[in-house]
Design a protein around this motif. Structure first.
Motif, PDB file in Angstrom:
ATOM      1  N   THR A 309      52.588  -2.587  80.861  1.00 59.78           N
ATOM      2  CA  THR A 309      53.949  -2.523  81.376  1.00 59.78           C
ATOM      3  C   THR A 309      53.995  -1.848  82.736  1.00 59.78           C
ATOM      4  OG1 THR A 309      54.707  -2.381  79.094  1.00 59.78           O
ATOM      5  CG2 THR A 309      56.301  -1.859  80.798  1.00 59.78           C
ATOM      6  N   PHE A 429      63.169  -8.704  82.697  1.00 63.91           N
ATOM      7  CA  PHE A 429      61.996  -7.896  82.404  1.00 63.91           C
ATOM      8  C   PHE A 429      61.443  -8.147  81.001  1.00 63.91           C
ATOM      9  CE2 PHE A 429      63.696  -5.057  85.849  1.00 63.91           C
ATOM     10  CZ  PHE A 429      62.614  -5.219  86.695  1.00 63.91           C
ATOM     11  N   LEU A 441      58.971  -0.690  77.954  1.00 55.40           N
ATOM     12  CA  LEU A 441      59.730  -1.365  79.004  1.00 55.40           C
ATOM     13  C   LEU A 441      61.153  -0.842  79.079  1.00 55.40           C
ATOM     14  CD1 LEU A 441      60.048  -3.693  81.096  1.00 55.40           C
ATOM     15  CD2 LEU A 441      60.850  -5.101  79.201  1.00 55.40           C
TER      16      LEU A 441
END
Length: 508
Positions: A309, A429, A441
């Motif tokens: 990430t 995202f 995230l």
């Protein structure tokens, strides 16, 4: 000619198929809006309680701190420290929860911690008011406003106050620290900032973990349902902020200090309502499930590597999104910390402050309902641009008007500046990382927007409000938003989006 005629039925068939698909998508959206699915009820309940808990307290925190006697700079520090702590602790807790697969446990600890420490803030013993600083404040008023009043005595400040214009009176009352015993005021400030720091350390992963749990449950293929759940937070926020604002408005009582009548309110009411909403949050949090996490444990899958990430945000494309999100978080922090402060200085009642929350939350609810089908049609960039333009418009209006009622219409833009942008960030995202990384995230997204961005905005806003006043501060951030729009647009044109294949899941 014959070839053309042969192609026409094919084209017509394709158009008909597209039309049917669009109609089916529309019908599906309508069904999702009006149908409460039993497996998603717990998320609606959680978001309603969570948004309501925020709506009970956070719109009134800046005026509560002001009533305690804190200066704009001190309020900026408190408002800024909280999200900055969240920026550092949120991604950390999120990555630990992903790595150790303890999202639910982390979520419950966060919930109880938030309740404990925020209730502590609401019941800090306030400093006692005093008339001993009247003459000192009169000297300050003379030097600040260029007056030459040589009166002395308890009522000297009152006589000068009555001769001031409305704007000068508001400026005098922006910092009420002179009304309180200095030593006690320092003690109160220290207690509040300690509770804020401790509370944020334990609370920071709650929102990110709840979002990751909801998205994990519905799946990215049904991500449009996320908006239907998330809008309940806006509904709870708007409803509770209106109710609490109306109740607090009934508790307003005048208190005379140095011959000047100052209005005080009982903000304990807000914290009682907060505790009630948190009961809903705690009950629903116990019923959250993380199916991918359970499956990974059952299958003894390798633990996810969080470098995946963080590596994503090292590319110019995604880094520009992160920077844009940070600046928008700054703008949000300034509004959260000082809009209601500014409205009260303009003469707004607590009821009007509550009404402004209702207006922007109605806008959020509508946006959450309609945003995902629109994203599928036009993409994410138009909504990011609309969000930044919304901030520019809001700051310009805040800086220009003198009647607080004129703020209500422009709060409709909250639908673009928050709900629209937040849904875009979630879609953009979450499609870039596997489900196992959602906690990390969401921790980064929440940390940068609500943490680093909002915290920096609150602290810089506090300094600017004290030095320039609220109106000039809003003009400054209108300019910052304009610069953000230009730079983000240019980088998106020049920097290409990395291929998804470069970010396959990393495991031990």
């Amino acid at each position: 000619m014959e070839n053309c005629n042969e192609k026409r039925p094919v084209v017509a068939a394709e158009l008909q198929t597209q039309k049917e698909t669009t109609e089916e998508s529309t019908k599906s959206t309508e069904r999702n809006i009006f149908k409460i699915e039993s497996d998603l009820l717990i998320y609606k309940l959680f978001y309603f309680g969570f948004g309501g808990a925020i709506g009970c307290v956070f719109p009134f925190l800046s005026v509560y701190y002001k009533q305690l006697g804190f200066s704009p700079n001190q309020i900026g520090i408190i408002s800024g420290v909280r999200p900055l702590i969240g920026f550092m602790s949120g991604p950390l807790w999120g990555s630990i929860a992903d790595r150790c697969r303890i999202r639910k446990m982390m979520m419950l600890i966060s919930t109880f911690g938030w309740l404990t420490f925020l209730m502590g803030i609401g019941f800090v013993p306030p400093a006692a008011t005093t008339d001993k600083n009247c003459q000192l404040e009169l000297v300050f008023v003379n030097s600040t406003l260029g007056l030459h009043n040589t009166s002395s005595g308890k009522d000297a400040l009152s006589s000068v106050y009555k001769k001031l214009s409305t704007s000068e009176q508001n400026k005098l009352l922006e910092d009420r620290g002179w009304m309180f015993v200095d030593s006690q005021l320092i003690r109160v400030f220290g207690m509040v900032i300690a509770l804020v720091i401790l509370g944020e350390i334990v609370q920071s992963p709650l929102s990110a973990l709840s979002d990751s749990g909801c998205i994990e449950h519905i799946g990215m293929e049904n991500v449009d349902k996320y908006g239907f759940q998330r809008c309940w937070a806006s509904f709870g926020f708007g409803l509770l902020s209106l109710v609490v604002g109306a109740v607090i408005n009934k508790t307003r009582t005048p208190v005379e200090v140095c011959g000047i009548s100052v209005t005080f309110s009982d903000y304990h009411v807000a914290f009682y309502f907060f505790a009630g909403c948190m009961i809903i949050v705690i009950i629903s949090a116990f019923m959250f499930s993380f199916p991918h996490e359970k499956a990974a444990k059952a299958d003894n899958k390798p633990k996810p590597n969080i470098k995946h990430t963080f590596k994503l945000f090292m590319t110019p494309h995604y880094c520009s999104w992160l920077v844009c999100m940070f600046v928008m978080g700054m703008c949000n922090g300034v509004i959260w910390a000082f809009l209601y402060w500014h409205m009260e200085n303009l003469g707004a009642s607590q009821l009007l402050i509550g009404l402004s929350s209702v207006v922007n939350n109605i806008a959020e609810i509508i946006t959450f309902f309609v945003i995902f089908p629109l994203i599928k049609k036009v993409g994410v960039m138009p909504f990011m641009i609309l969000g930044i333009l919304g901030y520019i418009a809001r700051f310009c209006v805040f800086a220009f008007i003198n009647n607080p009622w004129f703020i209500l219409p422009v709060e409709v833009l909250q639908g673009f500046t928050f709900a629209g942008v937040w849904c875009v960030l979630t879609v953009y995202f979450c499609n870039a990382v596997p489900m196992e990384m959602l906690g990390t995230l969401q921790g980064i997204i929440h940390g940068v927007y609500w943490g680093l961005g909002s915290g920096t905005g609150s602290m810089i806003g506090g300094i600017l409000v004290e030095e320039l006043g609220a109106k000039n501060t809003f003009w400054v951030f209108a300019g910052v938003s304009g610069f953000n729009l230009i730079t983000f647009s240019i980088v998106q044109i020049l920097a290409k989006k990395p291929e998804a294949s470069k970010y396959e899941e990393l495991v031990d």
